[in-house]
Design a protein around this motif. Structure first.
Motif, short mmCIF file in Angstrom:
data_model
loop_
_atom_site.label_atom_id
_atom_site.label_comp_id
_atom_site.label_asym_id
_atom_site.label_seq_id
_atom_site.Cartn_x
_atom_site.Cartn_y
_atom_site.Cartn_z
N ASP A 181 31.33 37.36 68.76
CA ASP A 181 31.51 36.09 68.72
C ASP A 181 31.48 35.13 69.82
O ASP A 181 31.52 35.34 70.90
N TRP A 183 29.08 32.14 71.66
CA TRP A 183 28.69 30.80 71.68
C TRP A 183 27.68 29.96 70.87
O TRP A 183 26.51 30.60 71.15
N SER A 203 34.97 34.73 65.23
CA SER A 203 35.76 34.01 66.05
C SER A 203 34.72 33.44 66.74
O SER A 203 35.08 33.53 68.04
N ASN A 205 32.99 30.10 69.14
CA ASN A 205 33.04 28.84 69.37
C ASN A 205 31.51 28.03 68.60
O ASN A 205 30.36 28.51 68.96
N ARG A 207 30.38 24.40 68.63
CA ARG A 207 29.98 22.56 69.51
C ARG A 207 29.16 22.33 69.88
O ARG A 207 27.91 23.03 69.84
N SER A 231 38.28 33.23 62.59
CA SER A 231 39.03 32.30 63.38
C SER A 231 37.80 31.72 64.37
O SER A 231 38.99 31.30 65.33
N SER A 233 36.37 28.59 66.19
CA SER A 233 36.31 27.05 66.52
C SER A 233 35.72 26.34 66.42
O SER A 233 34.26 26.32 67.42
N THR A 235 33.93 22.71 66.99
CA THR A 235 35.59 21.08 67.77
C THR A 235 34.07 20.67 68.54
O THR A 235 32.83 21.19 68.02
N ASP A 236 33.95 19.73 69.08
CA ASP A 236 33.20 19.23 70.28
C ASP A 236 32.40 18.17 69.52
O ASP A 236 30.81 18.30 70.35
N PRO A 262 40.74 28.71 60.66
CA PRO A 262 39.17 28.19 61.34
C PRO A 262 40.59 26.83 62.34
O PRO A 262 41.36 26.57 62.10
N VAL A 263 39.61 26.54 63.51
CA VAL A 263 40.46 25.31 64.64
C VAL A 263 39.22 24.72 63.68
O VAL A 263 38.57 24.64 65.15
N THR A 265 38.46 20.87 64.69
CA THR A 265 38.52 19.03 64.83
C THR A 265 37.37 18.45 66.27
O THR A 265 36.44 19.05 66.43
#
Length: 290
Positions: A181, A183, A203, A205, A207, A231, A233, A235-236, A262-263, A265
């Motif tokens: 996981d 970043w 999972s 992040n 960004r 899963s 993220s 985003t951004d 996954p999220v 957005t």
């Protein structure tokens, strides 16, 4: 000239399983010439080491950062690798600290570099820190791979497990993240032959990255390829465009509890060749919403 020397040798570059690493450091810049000023690195690091600006480091075989040891790669340091078996294996602590105007460079040592010339950076399960900031990583098999089972979780501070403000280009896969996981922020991930980012049971992040023109190898290659129970993220403001097949590819397992979630957005996903977003093979798909 070093490539000409290597072309006339048969060693681990040609056969990683049976060919030994041949140390030809101290080679000359021509017939009756002068020694080329490079520093040789190979084997296990058993004490802390800092690689400095303005120096070229030749890596032979696997350079392994052992447990309890820190390798710091400063801005402007250049590491050149020859051979698919040549990797930077982190079992301790790796800190790459380039700057925007003077990144650290990890790349092929070949005069005519090609995808897969070296293995890439491997963050092992035992690693206590893998922090990569302002690096240029190219011509590897996996630019950076995160091995499964790490207990570390990347944070926005980029102080444990992260890849940030870096260029991952012309590798087979830019980032390969397996049950880990990290970043991942503000990178340019482009022109990689397979996936820009591959996730399995991971999972992270993800960004504000630019992920473009990846997947020229056909098949199900994508800007971001999501498998297993991943899963992430995402985003951004990631910009995911121009990838040769899919922008984001999400592939399930058709087993209960075994599909990705996954999220995703707040991104720009556009101009990818087949589909910008592709999701398939989910268990009880009619009742799944992503």
């Amino acid at each position: 000239y070093r490539t000409t020397i290597h072309e006339n040798m048969y060693d681990s570059f040609e056969n990683a399983n049976f060919g030994p690493v041949v140390d030809f450091s101290g080679y000359l810049d021509g017939l009756n010439g002068s020694p080329v000023p490079v520093v040789l690195l190979q084997g296990d690091l058993t004490a802390d080491l800092t690689l400095v600006d303005g120096t070229i480091y030749e890596v032979l075989g696997t350079l392994r950062i052992t447990s309890g040891v820190t390798l710091t790669i400063a801005q402007g340091a250049v590491l050149r690798f020859d051979g698919a078996a040549n990797t930077l294996l982190n079992e301790g602590a790796l800190l790459i600290q380039g700057t925007e105007n003077n990144p650290a460079i990890l790349t092929s040592g070949q005069e005519a570099p090609a995808v897969g010339d070296w293995g890439g950076i491997v963050s092992a399960v035992t690693a206590s820190m893998t922090v990569i900031q302002y690096a240029e990583i190219s011509y590897a098999n996996y630019g950076v791979s995160f091995a499964p089972g790490s207990s570390l979780t990347g944070t926005i501070a980029c102080d444990t497990l992260c890849v940030k403000n870096s260029l991952l280009e012309s590798n087979n896969t830019g980032l390969f993240i397996d049950d880990s996981d990290p970043w991942v922020e503000r990178n340019v991930i482009q022109n990689n032959l397979d996936d820009g980012i591959y996730l399995n049971n991971a999972s992270p992040n993800i960004r504000t990255n630019t992920i473009r023109v990846n997947g020229n190898n056909g098949g199900d290659d994508a800007g971001i390829d999501i498998r297993g129970t991943s899963s992430p993220s995402i985003t951004d403001g990631n910009q995911i465009s121009g990838n040769s097949r899919y922008g984001i590819y999400v592939y399930g397992s058709q087993t209960s509890g075994g599909d990705p979630a996954p999220v995703i957005t707040g991104n720009g996903i556009y101009d990818n060749t087949n589909y910008d977003f592709y999701a398939y093979n989910f268990f009880d798909a009619a009742n799944v919403t992503l």
